[in-house]
Write a protein that holds these residues in place. Structure first.
Motif, mmCIF file in Angstrom:
data_model
loop_
_atom_site.group_PDB
_atom_site.id
_atom_site.type_symbol
_atom_site.label_atom_id
_atom_site.label_comp_id
_atom_site.label_asym_id
_atom_site.label_seq_id
_atom_site.Cartn_x
_atom_site.Cartn_y
_atom_site.Cartn_z
ATOM 1 N N GLU A 391 0.696 -1.149 0.140
ATOM 2 C CA GLU A 391 0.147 0.017 0.023
ATOM 3 C C GLU A 391 0.906 1.224 -0.002
ATOM 4 O O GLU A 391 0.635 2.212 -0.757
ATOM 5 N N GLU A 392 1.812 1.261 0.743
ATOM 6 C CA GLU A 392 2.821 2.492 0.832
ATOM 7 C C GLU A 392 3.644 2.684 -0.378
ATOM 8 O O GLU A 392 3.451 3.642 -1.103
ATOM 9 N N LYS A 400 1.033 10.362 -3.782
ATOM 10 C CA LYS A 400 0.358 10.544 -2.471
ATOM 11 C C LYS A 400 1.500 10.738 -1.202
ATOM 12 O O LYS A 400 0.892 11.319 -0.238
ATOM 13 N N ILE A 401 2.556 10.519 -1.622
ATOM 14 C CA ILE A 401 3.695 10.487 -0.451
ATOM 15 C C ILE A 401 4.371 11.773 -1.229
ATOM 16 O O ILE A 401 4.773 11.829 -2.327
ATOM 17 N N PRO A 402 4.989 12.735 -0.324
ATOM 18 C CA PRO A 402 5.793 13.652 -0.971
ATOM 19 C C PRO A 402 7.077 13.262 -1.235
ATOM 20 O O PRO A 402 7.774 12.055 -1.068
ATOM 21 N N SER A 403 7.656 13.840 -2.432
ATOM 22 C CA SER A 403 8.955 13.373 -3.003
ATOM 23 C C SER A 403 10.228 13.561 -2.089
ATOM 24 O O SER A 403 11.048 12.928 -2.284
ATOM 25 N N SER A 471 -5.130 -2.689 -0.012
ATOM 26 C CA SER A 471 -5.269 -1.273 0.460
ATOM 27 C C SER A 471 -5.953 -1.103 1.791
ATOM 28 O O SER A 471 -5.913 0.137 2.322
ATOM 29 N N ASN A 472 -6.479 -2.036 2.351
ATOM 30 C CA ASN A 472 -7.042 -2.303 3.648
ATOM 31 C C ASN A 472 -6.367 -3.207 4.733
ATOM 32 O O ASN A 472 -7.119 -4.102 4.948
#
Length: 500
Positions: A391-392, A400-403, A471-472
């Motif tokens: 998921e990460e 979705k995660i900052p570069s 995802s969950n």
């Protein structure tokens, strides 16, 4: 007197011989042999008539009482000496003479050549010393009594009283050659003397009793261990005499087997009973065999404390990881490994105290099933951690995660990501039924109605289901908190209902 040489006479006889020659008496010699001391003695009988005819000297005649006294003293001294030498053997000689042991050949059984001699058996169990599961044997101390009749040992008695002897006389008569079938070790107690008793009645009936300790084989079935019941038996049989020569039977039927109050550490004795049968040997024929049967019920409380309760606690302890954050990798991994190693130690300890049998025991089923639950709890976290990592990674690819986020620095200290470093936003394209909150669907507005018409809902594929769990990933922990306890409870219900 001419035929007797001086060296054949004793000291007392020589003195009397000198006095006879001195006074010129004429004597007659009666020679006897004493077999008990194996010496030769001579008794001299004075002929008074010849002494009066040939004696003319009154002085010599006056010495007659003195010589007679010398003769009497000599005889009394010899008799006293013989009795003193035989004083230790007088009782044994009388018993052997009374029973006429020397007149019969006790190598042969009573009534040889006729019908089989009946020998009754009576047993009193004193104690069961030990029961070994590893060696599959038991050790028992008992009083073994034999009853038979040997008319060769009958003796007259006005009072009809029996005579009791110890092991010294047993070796000189015939006794039954009863032995213990399947025995590994046995011995007759000999402190302070051999524990053997022989009682002979005037009509020839005999009671022969011994106190013996025997270690015998017991074929145990450990399929239900430790919830098992074992049936062991001690078997008695004549070694040399088959049913044509000797007939073994219980003296008083079922009452021939008596027991003291026996308390065992791991077993409860349910029942003692006697039985009989026949045993066949191809080279010698049929033999009578007697059985001492007893049923042992194992106490379960010891194994509950040492095996079952610790196992249950380890399984419950492994479920604690389901309530620990899935990103706390060191805590959940160390807990899972500890429970697995503890279960391995318990299994090894139980196996070392049991024989190496080729079938599965009841305790093995419980231990290995519990081990499987502990192992699955570790596998469950491996699945949760894997889904969380996927998921990460997906969110990182989608931006979705900052570069500027450095994943290696975030996991450098404790091996897990942190919420203040990672921003996990919900997927924009996720369906309402696939939201991250399983209660979201239930909290929707109740007036939300689907549009009119018929809608066909396409069944999700396996890939989509996998994507749902990925995802969950926290849902896996939520389901495990309920599935693991219910499954283990169901297993315990089935296990204890089958083996108890």
């Amino acid at each position: 007197m001419k035929g007797i040489r001086p060296q054949q006479l004793s000291y007392e006889s020589c003195l009397f011989w000198i006095s006879v020659k001195l006074f010129g008496w004429d004597v007659k010699i009666n020679e006897h042999t004493c077999s008990c001391v194996n010496v030769r003695t001579h008794v001299f009988i004075l002929n008074e008539s010849e002494l009066q005819e040939k004696t003319t000297n009154w002085a010599l005649l006056s010495l007659k009482p003195v010589c007679v006294c010398v003769c009497v003293c000599v005889c009394v001294r010899v008799d006293y000496k013989l009795k003193r030498q035989d004083s230790t053997k007088t009782l044994l000689i009388k018993s052997e003479q009374l029973l006429r042991i020397e007149e019969h050949d006790f190598v042969m059984r009573p009534g040889f050549g006729g019908a089989a001699i009946p020998v009754g058996i009576d047993v009193q169990v004193e104690s069961i010393d030990s029961i070994s599961e590893v060696n599959m044997d038991f050790t028992m101390t008992l009083y073994l009594r034999h009853y038979w009749k040997d008319e060769r040992l009958a003796f007259p008695s006005r009072t009809n009283q029996s005579r009791t002897f110890d092991s010294r006389l047993v070796k000189k008569i015939w006794v039954p050659d009863v032995f213990f079938v399947h025995s590994k070790r046995s011995f007759i107690h000999d402190t302070t003397m051999e524990n053997i008793m022989l009682r002979v009645y005037p009509d020839g009936n005999i009671l022969y009793s011994v106190r013996v300790t025997v270690t015998s084989l017991c074929s145990m079935d450990f399929s239900s261990f430790p919830l098992d019941t074992q049936n062991c038996s001690l078997e008695l049989e004549s070694y040399a005499y088959n049913e044509n020569d000797l007939m073994l039977y219980w003296k008083n039927g079922n009452d021939s087997l008596r027991t003291d109050e026996i308390v065992l550490s791991q077993f409860f004795i349910e029942h003692f009973h006697a039985s009989s049968g026949l045993a066949f040997y191809s080279s010698t024929g049929w033999y009578n065999r007697l059985f001492i049967n007893f049923i042992l019920q194992r106490h379960i409380f010891f194994f509950m404390l040492q095996t079952y309760f610790p196992t249950m606690l380890m399984v419950v302890l492994s479920w604690v990881s389901f309530w620990i954050d899935r990103r706390a990798v060191p805590a959940r991994v160390s807990l899972g490994i500890t429970t697995v190693l503890t279960m391995s130690t318990i299994i090894t300890g139980v196996s070392s105290s049991m024989p190496q049998v080729s079938y599965v025991k009841a305790v093995d089923i419980y231990l290995w099933t519990s081990f499987l639950f502990v192992f699955l709890s570790v596998i469950e976290y491996a699945a949760v951690n894997y889904c969380t990592t996927l998921e990460e990674m997906r969110k990182m690819k989608r931006g979705k995660i900052p570069s500027t986020f450095n994943a290696s620095q975030a996991m450098a200290f404790d091996g897990c990501f942190h919420d203040n470093d990672v921003e996990l936003t919900p997927f924009a394209r996720a369906a309402p039924s696939l939201t991250s909150d399983p209660l979201a669907a239930q909290t929707q507005a109740p007036d939300a109605r689907p549009p009119e018409g018929t809608h066909l809902r396409r069944q999700r594929s396996v890939r989509e289901n996998v994507d749902l769990f990925v995802s969950n990933s926290y849902v896996i922990d939520s389901y495990s908190r309920l599935a693991f306890p219910l499954s283990y409870l169901l297993f315990n219900t089935i296990y204890w209902s089958l083996y108890t």
